[in-house]
Design an enzyme around this catalytic site. Sequence first.
Site, mmCIF file in Angstrom:
data_model
loop_
_atom_site.group_PDB
_atom_site.id
_atom_site.type_symbol
_atom_site.label_atom_id
_atom_site.label_comp_id
_atom_site.label_asym_id
_atom_site.label_seq_id
_atom_site.Cartn_x
_atom_site.Cartn_y
_atom_site.Cartn_z
ATOM 1 C CG HIS A 141 48.057 39.945 41.757
ATOM 2 N ND1 HIS A 141 47.970 41.323 41.706
ATOM 3 C CD2 HIS A 141 46.900 39.511 42.338
ATOM 4 C CE1 HIS A 141 46.818 41.710 42.239
ATOM 5 N NE2 HIS A 141 46.146 40.626 42.620
ATOM 6 C CG ASP B 17 42.643 37.702 42.314
ATOM 7 O OD1 ASP B 17 43.548 38.473 42.695
ATOM 8 O OD2 ASP B 17 41.528 38.108 41.924
ATOM 9 C CG HIS C 142 43.972 41.845 38.767
ATOM 10 N ND1 HIS C 142 43.855 40.466 38.741
ATOM 11 C CD2 HIS C 142 43.811 42.206 40.063
ATOM 12 C CE1 HIS C 142 43.624 40.021 39.951
ATOM 13 N NE2 HIS C 142 43.599 41.052 40.787
ATOM 14 N NE ARG D 75 38.842 39.360 45.038
ATOM 15 C CZ ARG D 75 40.094 39.154 45.442
ATOM 16 N NH1 ARG D 75 41.084 39.849 44.906
ATOM 17 N NH2 ARG D 75 40.356 38.295 46.408
#
Length: 313
Positions: free
Chosen positions: A139, A141, A289, A304
């Site tokens: 996917h 983000d 990723h 993150r």
Amino acid sequence: MTVTIPQTDVPPLRAAHVPTGGIYEGARELRRLPEGLPARPYDFFELIPQARTIGAEIRGVDLARPLDPALREELNRALLEWKVLFFRAQHLTSEQQSGFARNWGELETNPLLARGSSADVVRFDKGAGATPTFENVWHADVTFRERPALGAVLQLREVPPFGGDTMWADMAAAYDNLSPEVKDRIDGATAVHDFIPGFARFYGPERLAPFQDAFPPVEHPVVRTHPETGRKLLFVNTSFTTRITGLAREESDQLLRHLVQQAHVPEYQVRFRWQAGDIAFWDNRATQHYAVNDYGTHRRVAERVAIAGDRPF
């Protein structure tokens, strides 16, 4: 599949529909740089390529220190050319991690994810008894946002004794290697992106329903143009892209099945084996990723920071 909610005071969710499957064959063109752009050396750090078109380790930069304009500019060039950068043994505080990310713009958070130690940080804490989430799927983000994230800075706080790698795929290479017939079909096309398919795997309807007004379905180009490099990028993904606008469901599913599977081609990928304190900084516009959940009941803790992006065109 339609997800329904038993409570009468909570509205039903939208349908969560994601096609799967795909086939590959033949030789592939692996071009790292935009056409006509020569490779240049880097003056402020050592760069170690990790794969043919994507992924490079940066040595000689302390991310805890402020970046001067020349270093920031050269790191940005490396990011555009290699799409994901790796920095070993940085051990940043949350404030330092956020401070580094702010060199690329305003920060954003995702209210569907667990908050970390500061308002700008989200935390992924996996281990014994934890629900497996947000792993084992390719996917990009937050493509369900009108302005998907520019990029993200991820740090591993705790690593399992084995496994837990992350993989990235080069979506410029993915576009380059589509057949002329497929390119003709998708150039100029748009697709619908929706947060529900990506999160319905992990959260119940009562958790997702309140966010439907905040995150209505949006349309983005199937082929996005990178705003800095000008390269064409395949911009659909399994988690959030539900259909191609204007096509019948069967035709849309068939085409999406082929497109989303392009991220699975090994030649377009880089794989990073984490150590505690490592940083990965990736261009969310140009990559997808995949966090590999192969570490069993061992603990893996990541934090993150996301950088706000622009509207795809």
